[in-house]
Structure formats: C-alpha cells, structure tokens
Scaffold this motif. Structure first.
Motif, PDB file in Angstrom:
ATOM      1  N   PRO A 180     -11.781  10.122  12.229  1.00 25.66           N
ATOM      2  CA  PRO A 180     -11.169   9.090  11.378  1.00 25.66           C
ATOM      3  C   PRO A 180     -11.730   9.161   9.962  1.00 25.66           C
ATOM      4  N   ILE A 181     -10.905   8.813   9.004  1.00 27.56           N
ATOM      5  CA  ILE A 181     -11.346   8.877   7.606  1.00 27.56           C
ATOM      6  C   ILE A 181     -11.091   7.549   6.900  1.00 27.56           C
ATOM      7  N   ILE A 182     -12.038   7.147   6.092  1.00 27.94           N
ATOM      8  CA  ILE A 182     -11.867   6.106   5.077  1.00 27.94           C
ATOM      9  C   ILE A 182     -12.633   6.622   3.876  1.00 27.94           C
TER      10      ILE A 182
ATOM     11  N   GLU B 283      -8.551   4.352  -2.367  1.00 30.38           N
ATOM     12  CA  GLU B 283      -9.162   4.395  -1.042  1.00 30.38           C
ATOM     13  C   GLU B 283      -8.125   4.944  -0.075  1.00 30.38           C
TER      14      GLU B 283
ATOM     15  N   GLU C  43     -13.196   6.942  -0.390  1.00 34.35           N
ATOM     16  CA  GLU C  43     -12.993   6.495  -1.759  1.00 34.35           C
ATOM     17  C   GLU C  43     -13.130   7.702  -2.675  1.00 34.35           C
TER      18      GLU C  43
ATOM     19  N   ILE D 230      -9.523  15.912   4.010  1.00 32.80           N
ATOM     20  CA  ILE D 230      -8.777  14.895   4.748  1.00 32.80           C
ATOM     21  C   ILE D 230      -7.981  15.526   5.883  1.00 32.80           C
TER      22      ILE D 230
ATOM     23  N   SER E  63      -7.141   6.037   3.880  1.00 29.56           N
ATOM     24  CA  SER E  63      -7.394   6.050   5.323  1.00 29.56           C
ATOM     25  C   SER E  63      -6.234   6.782   5.977  1.00 29.56           C
ATOM     26  N   GLY E  64      -6.472   7.374   7.140  1.00 29.60           N
ATOM     27  CA  GLY E  64      -5.422   8.196   7.724  1.00 29.60           C
ATOM     28  C   GLY E  64      -5.517   8.313   9.223  1.00 29.60           C
ATOM     29  N   SER E  65      -4.447   8.847   9.789  1.00 32.74           N
ATOM     30  CA  SER E  65      -4.386   9.110  11.228  1.00 32.74           C
ATOM     31  C   SER E  65      -3.458  10.295  11.444  1.00 32.74           C
TER      32      SER E  65
ATOM     33  N   ASN F 262       0.838  -1.199   0.000  1.00 29.54           N
ATOM     34  CA  ASN F 262       0.000   0.000   0.000  1.00 29.54           C
ATOM     35  C   ASN F 262       0.872   1.248   0.000  1.00 29.54           C
TER      36      ASN F 262
ATOM     37  N   LEU G 281      -1.120   8.911   5.807  1.00 26.22           N
ATOM     38  CA  LEU G 281      -2.167   8.392   4.930  1.00 26.22           C
ATOM     39  C   LEU G 281      -1.741   7.039   4.370  1.00 26.22           C
TER      40      LEU G 281
END
Length: 380
Positions: free
Chosen positions: A233-235, A251, A237, A224, A253-255, A176, A269
């Motif tokens: 939190p994000i997910i 897609e 597309e 984002i 996702s992050g922190s 990824n 990300l």
C-alpha cells in the motif's frame, strides 16, 4: 421363367414395398427416417428446455402463444397449459403493454427473418415483474407469420449497471483527483477533478499518457507502480507537475485491481492537492519557532529589567528618606508584574507542552525569577 412371370414378380415386389412388406419396403425406410427426425426434434426440445433463456413462439397476429420451453414456465411460474392459453401481450407489464403492442404490430409488418431486441418486464404468476431483454425474430410457416421471442432475465445486469453508475457518479463528482492506469502505467481514465487539478482541458486529454508525466520526479511514478504491483500500500507526499510545468504538492494513495486469477488489471490512484496544507504547516512551524524566540527574548528582557531594578532597590534601602519606602514599594510592584508575566507565559506548563509538541525543536529557557527581597536581604 416367362416374361409374364417376371413382370408379375416385379409388380408383387413393388406392392410389398408400398404396403410395408419385404426387406426393401418403402414404408420401412420412411418410418426409420421419421423416427430419426422425431428423435432429433426431441433432442432439440430437450436442449431448449435446458437453456437459461425463456423461449416463446406466438402468432404475429393476435399474439397467441403456441409453444414455450420449460425455462419459460420456471421464469413465470405458469404451467405450460396456462401459457398456451394466453397471448404474449398478457405477460407484459401493464405500464409497458401499450408500447409493446405497438412494437409487435410493427414487427408483424416487418420482413420475415428480421431480428430485434427489446427491453420489457414480464409479469409472473405471483405478480412479480421480471425485467427481461427479449430478442424477437419474425418467421413464416406456410401462410402464417409467427414471432420467436427469446427472453433473458436481466435483473442482475440492471443491478450491476446501477451500481456501476453510482460508482461512476461518485468518481466523477469526487473533489479528489482519481486516475486509473493499466499495469504499465498508461492512463485509461481520469475524473474531472484530476484534469482540473493538473491543468488539463478535460479527462479525455489525459488518456494514453504515462504516469511519469504528472510528477516532478519521474521515478516517483515508477515507485508507485512497482509498490502497488507488489501489493504494497502507498500513501506518498510528493510534488506533482501541472500541464504548464508548474510544480505543486500532492498526496497520492493507490490500490491495484486484480482478476480472479490474481493478475493485475489496473491500478487506481487518488490524488489530493496538499499545497495549502503544506503552506499552513510551514507557516505554523515558523510561527511556533518565532513564538519560542519571542518568549526567550521576553525572559531575557525580564532579567534585564530586574538587574537595574535591584540596583534601584539597593540604593533606595540605603537612603534615609521617607521617599525611599515609596521607591521600594513601586520596585516590588514592578518585580511582581514581571514575575506574573513569567508565570503566565514562560513557566506555563501548557504553553511549554504545546510548543514542544508543535514547535519542532523550539527551545524554551528555564526561567527562575530573581526575588528582589532575597537579593536585598543578601545585600543588606
């Protein structure tokens, strides 16, 4: 008073100063200064004993230890007397001793006041090897050369460095894409998979870019960053943008990483290329929709077959001929085959449930097969 008397008095005063008598005694002045120096040395030793580092003083020639601080005793588990009876080489791990001796020999020949750092493991009294980073400084007292060694236990640092290497390898080898940016959205790190995914020559080419550069819709990057800094939190597309300006589905996702005070340090990300998944999902939806249409068409065709078949049956029943029974028999077989097809496809609960779940709006007809026998009875 006579001149002789004055000279005698001056001589007596000088004598009293020398032997320590009188208010202006030279001996008293020296003693006070000595006491002050000794007190200063005691304070300095107490300071050394409280330091986190172990301090050793040993002879450059031979390596015999001549002084240590209290921390050295605590580190290694030896008493001060035991340490002073050893050479510094004796404390070095056997596996590293030959290289260390060669190093100290070079150090003995190096200019005074030079300083170097060396990594070596020291062996404690119970045989435990303690990894240390030792700063060596060559000093001279009179005609003798000594080395001051300040050793710091780096066990925890080595563990942290190992953990960081493991994490870095995990980042570097991840299939990824991984991207790290500062709170303003400026890229500080990207792994090789991210660079390859977005069509760049390597991770270094991405440093300093803004996150907006990687999205077809720049507002996606702003969303984002905003959500992450607000601890949401994000997910997501969305569509990514390659270096050649070609879009593809991703897609994200992050922190967010924060310091002890809770302030954001950076955002991370994780990006997956989902173009193939989107294509397959679209293909499945189209296939399910087409399957629903085919079943519906098949049901209609079944009706179309039954309608003329009923006419044939009706006509055959009105014919007074031995062949009429043969016609009716074959007509019933055709009807049974159509009914079986209805039951196997259209009326199958599993097929209907599957298509309703995955077909996204595919409407299946409710089939009620027409019985030729009942129709015939009514006609007759």
């Amino acid at each position: 008073m006579s001149e002789h008397s004055d000279h005698r008095t001056e001589r007596d005063n000088l004598r009293e100063k020398i032997i320590g008598l009188g208010e202006a005694s030279l001996h008293k002045s020296y003693y006070q200064e000595l006491q002050a120096r000794l007190a200063e040395l005691e304070r300095f030793r107490a300071l050394l004993d409280q330091t986190y580092d172990a301090v050793f003083l040993f002879r450059a020639k031979g390596g015999r230890i001549v002084d240590v601080n209290a921390t050295a005793e605590v580190y290694l588990g030896y008493s001060r007397g035991e340490l002073l009876s050893r050479s510094f080489d004796d404390l070095v791990s056997p596996a590293q001793r030959s290289d260390f001796i060669a190093y100290t020999r070079r150090k003995h020949r190096s200019p005074a006041e030079s300083e170097e750092t060396y990594r070596v493991s020291l062996v404690s009294r119970d045989g435990r090897e303690i990894p240390t980073e030792v700063a060596f400084r060559s000093v001279t007292f009179g005609d003798d050369r000594y080395i001051v060694a300040i050793a710091r236990d780096i066990t925890e640092r080595i563990r942290v460095e190992r953990d960081l290497r493991i994490k870095e390898c995990a980042f570097e080898s991840s299939i990824n894409g991984i991207l790290i940016a500062d709170p303003e959205g400026v890229v500080t790190y990207a792994n090789p998979s991210f660079a390859e995914m977005f069509g760049y020559s390597g991770p270094e080419a991405l440093r300093g870019m803004n996150l907006e550069r990687f999205f077809v819709d720049p507002s996606a990057a702003e969303e984002i960053v905003r959500d992450l800094l607000e601890n949401q939190p994000i997910i997501l597309e969305t569509e990514g943008l390659r270096s050649d300006a070609s879009p593809f589905y991703i897609e994200v996702s992050g922190s967010v990483v924060r310091n002890e005070a809770g302030d954001p340090i950076c955002i991370m990300l994780v990006v997956m290329d989902i173009t193939e998944r989107i294509r397959l999902d679209r293909l499945k939806r189209e296939s399910y929709a087409q399957l629903g249409k085919n079943i519906e068409q098949f049901a209609v065709i079944g009706d179309h077959i039954r309608n003329p078949l009923q006419v044939i049956v009706g006509c055959a029943e009105m014919i007074d001929d031995p062949l009429a029974e043969k016609i009716l028999e074959q007509a019933r077989r055709i009807d049974e085959i159509i009914t079986e097809l209805d039951r196997g496809w259209v009326e199958s609960a599993n097929v209907r449930q599957f298509l309703r779940k995955h077909g996204e709006g595919v409407e299946l007809p409710e089939r009620r097969p027409i019985s030729l026998s009942s129709q015939t009875d009514e006609d007759s």
